[in-house]
Motif scaffolding. Structure first.
Motif, PDB file in Angstrom:
ATOM      1  N   LEU A  38       0.685  -0.965   0.131  1.00  0.00           N
ATOM      2  CA  LEU A  38       0.048   0.046  -0.088  1.00  0.00           C
ATOM      3  C   LEU A  38       1.079   1.269  -0.079  1.00  0.00           C
ATOM      4  N   GLY A  39       2.267   1.201   0.571  1.00  0.00           N
ATOM      5  CA  GLY A  39       2.939   2.551   0.559  1.00  0.00           C
ATOM      6  C   GLY A  39       3.198   2.704  -0.836  1.00  0.00           C
ATOM      7  N   THR A  40       3.499   1.599  -1.876  1.00  0.00           N
ATOM      8  CA  THR A  40       3.818   1.850  -2.982  1.00  0.00           C
ATOM      9  C   THR A  40       2.572   2.287  -3.881  1.00  0.00           C
ATOM     10  N   ALA A  41       1.462   1.863  -3.382  1.00  0.00           N
ATOM     11  CA  ALA A  41       0.070   2.637  -3.955  1.00  0.00           C
ATOM     12  C   ALA A  41      -0.005   3.987  -3.620  1.00  0.00           C
ATOM     13  N   ILE A  42       0.103   4.387  -2.256  1.00  0.00           N
ATOM     14  CA  ILE A  42       0.414   5.752  -2.024  1.00  0.00           C
ATOM     15  C   ILE A  42       1.235   6.612  -2.657  1.00  0.00           C
ATOM     16  N   ALA A  43       2.452   6.081  -2.883  1.00  0.00           N
ATOM     17  CA  ALA A  43       3.339   6.825  -3.546  1.00  0.00           C
ATOM     18  C   ALA A  43       3.039   6.853  -5.097  1.00  0.00           C
ATOM     19  N   LEU A  44       2.571   5.814  -5.721  1.00  0.00           N
ATOM     20  CA  LEU A  44       2.199   6.014  -7.017  1.00  0.00           C
ATOM     21  C   LEU A  44       1.065   7.036  -7.161  1.00  0.00           C
ATOM     22  N   ASN A  45       0.055   7.223  -6.388  1.00  0.00           N
ATOM     23  CA  ASN A  45      -1.141   8.121  -6.438  1.00  0.00           C
ATOM     24  C   ASN A  45      -0.467   9.537  -6.297  1.00  0.00           C
ATOM     25  N   ALA A  46       0.429   9.680  -5.689  1.00  0.00           N
ATOM     26  CA  ALA A  46       0.988  11.055  -5.198  1.00  0.00           C
ATOM     27  C   ALA A  46       1.855  11.296  -6.664  1.00  0.00           C
ATOM     28  N   GLY A  47       2.487  10.269  -7.162  1.00  0.00           N
ATOM     29  CA  GLY A  47       3.228  10.564  -8.334  1.00  0.00           C
ATOM     30  C   GLY A  47       2.310  10.810  -9.531  1.00  0.00           C
ATOM     31  N   ALA A  48       1.279  10.169  -9.679  1.00  0.00           N
ATOM     32  CA  ALA A  48       0.218  10.408 -10.561  1.00  0.00           C
ATOM     33  C   ALA A  48      -0.475  11.772 -10.608  1.00  0.00           C
ATOM     34  N   ALA A  49      -0.378  12.185  -9.423  1.00  0.00           N
ATOM     35  CA  ALA A  49      -1.073  13.624  -9.205  1.00  0.00           C
ATOM     36  C   ALA A  49       0.050  14.673  -9.815  1.00  0.00           C
ATOM     37  N   TYR A  50       1.111  14.170  -9.650  1.00  0.00           N
ATOM     38  CA  TYR A  50       2.290  15.233  -9.842  1.00  0.00           C
ATOM     39  C   TYR A  50       2.145  15.184 -11.546  1.00  0.00           C
ATOM     40  N   VAL A  51       2.455  13.969 -11.972  1.00  0.00           N
ATOM     41  CA  VAL A  51       2.349  14.021 -13.589  1.00  0.00           C
ATOM     42  C   VAL A  51       1.361  14.687 -14.339  1.00  0.00           C
ATOM     43  N   TYR A  52       0.114  14.404 -13.637  1.00  0.00           N
ATOM     44  CA  TYR A  52      -1.078  14.990 -14.154  1.00  0.00           C
ATOM     45  C   TYR A  52      -1.250  16.486 -14.002  1.00  0.00           C
ATOM     46  N   SER A  53      -0.678  16.973 -13.065  1.00  0.00           N
ATOM     47  CA  SER A  53      -0.285  18.428 -12.679  1.00  0.00           C
ATOM     48  C   SER A  53       0.298  18.893 -13.742  1.00  0.00           C
ATOM     49  N   LEU A  54       1.312  18.526 -14.309  1.00  0.00           N
ATOM     50  CA  LEU A  54       2.276  18.762 -15.278  1.00  0.00           C
ATOM     51  C   LEU A  54       1.570  18.992 -16.580  1.00  0.00           C
ATOM     52  N   ARG A  55       0.688  17.903 -16.793  1.00  0.00           N
ATOM     53  CA  ARG A  55      -0.306  18.095 -17.751  1.00  0.00           C
ATOM     54  C   ARG A  55      -1.255  19.134 -17.774  1.00  0.00           C
ATOM     55  N   ALA A  56      -1.848  19.392 -16.798  1.00  0.00           N
ATOM     56  CA  ALA A  56      -2.731  20.442 -16.752  1.00  0.00           C
ATOM     57  C   ALA A  56      -1.900  21.716 -16.855  1.00  0.00           C
ATOM     58  N   MET A  57      -0.794  21.862 -16.217  1.00  0.00           N
ATOM     59  CA  MET A  57      -0.107  23.339 -16.598  1.00  0.00           C
ATOM     60  C   MET A  57       0.188  23.429 -18.191  1.00  0.00           C
ATOM     61  N   ASP A  58       0.619  22.246 -18.702  1.00  0.00           N
ATOM     62  CA  ASP A  58       0.875  22.027 -20.192  1.00  0.00           C
ATOM     63  C   ASP A  58      -0.391  22.441 -20.897  1.00  0.00           C
ATOM     64  N   ALA A  59      -1.583  21.894 -20.509  1.00  0.00           N
ATOM     65  CA  ALA A  59      -2.670  21.984 -21.083  1.00  0.00           C
ATOM     66  C   ALA A  59      -3.392  23.811 -21.059  1.00  0.00           C
ATOM     67  N   LEU A  60      -3.044  24.287 -19.863  1.00  0.00           N
ATOM     68  CA  LEU A  60      -3.352  25.618 -19.631  1.00  0.00           C
ATOM     69  C   LEU A  60      -2.468  26.648 -20.555  1.00  0.00           C
ATOM     70  N   ASP A  61      -1.230  26.152 -20.555  1.00  0.00           N
ATOM     71  CA  ASP A  61      -0.301  26.928 -21.631  1.00  0.00           C
ATOM     72  C   ASP A  61      -0.662  27.073 -23.100  1.00  0.00           C
ATOM     73  N   THR A  62      -1.282  25.751 -23.330  1.00  0.00           N
ATOM     74  CA  THR A  62      -1.655  25.455 -24.904  1.00  0.00           C
ATOM     75  C   THR A  62      -2.744  26.692 -25.032  1.00  0.00           C
ATOM     76  N   PHE A  63      -3.572  26.976 -24.231  1.00  0.00           N
ATOM     77  CA  PHE A  63      -4.692  27.994 -24.359  1.00  0.00           C
ATOM     78  C   PHE A  63      -4.321  29.364 -24.080  1.00  0.00           C
ATOM     79  N   LYS A  64      -3.047  29.726 -24.190  1.00  0.00           N
ATOM     80  CA  LYS A  64      -2.680  31.114 -24.079  1.00  0.00           C
ATOM     81  C   LYS A  64      -3.394  31.913 -25.098  1.00  0.00           C
ATOM     82  N   GLU A  65      -3.619  33.192 -24.778  1.00  0.00           N
ATOM     83  CA  GLU A  65      -4.162  34.192 -25.728  1.00  0.00           C
ATOM     84  C   GLU A  65      -2.926  34.632 -26.800  1.00  0.00           C
TER      85      GLU A  65
END
Length: 113
Positions: free
Chosen positions: A86-113
């Motif tokens: 479960l420690g591995t699962a917890i670490a992976l979920n935190a890692g997934a949130a980090y990676v998807y945060s990067l994706r969200a930042m990238d997506a936001l940047d895509t829609f710059k004016e």
């Protein structure tokens, strides 16, 4: 106790009858998928159940947790082994949130004016 896991498992098994009545091929295929798990014998049952519980936690599936906790006990999984998985699962979920945060930042940047 946070939840009655025995009751969850029992209720899910009872409720499966309604789905089976309306979509028997799907339930047959699902059962076959579960039976095929471990068919190669490469991983032992204990290891498979530890993986299953870690995945169940990351997918937030109470029914999966109930079913695989029962199977894990039968396979001899200890609390210490489960805590490490479960420690591995917890670490992976935190890692997934980090990676998807990067994706969200990238997506936001895509829609710059």
């Amino acid at each position: 106790m946070l939840q009655n896991w025995t009751e969850t498992l029992s209720n899910n098994r009872k409720a499966a009858g309604q789905l089976a009545a309306h979509n028997p091929q799907m339930l047959t295929a699902f059962r076959a998928l579960n039976e095929a798990q471990g068919a190669t014998g490469t991983l032992d049952a204990k290891t498979r159940e530890l993986i299953a519980l870690a995945v169940a936690v990351t997918t937030r599936c109470d029914g999966c947790i109930a079913a695989h906790a029962a199977a894990a006990r039968k396979a001899g999984v200890t609390e210490a082994e489960l805590a490490e998985a479960l420690g591995t699962a917890i670490a992976l979920n935190a890692g997934a949130a980090y990676v998807y945060s990067l994706r969200a930042m990238d997506a936001l940047d895509t829609f710059k004016e």
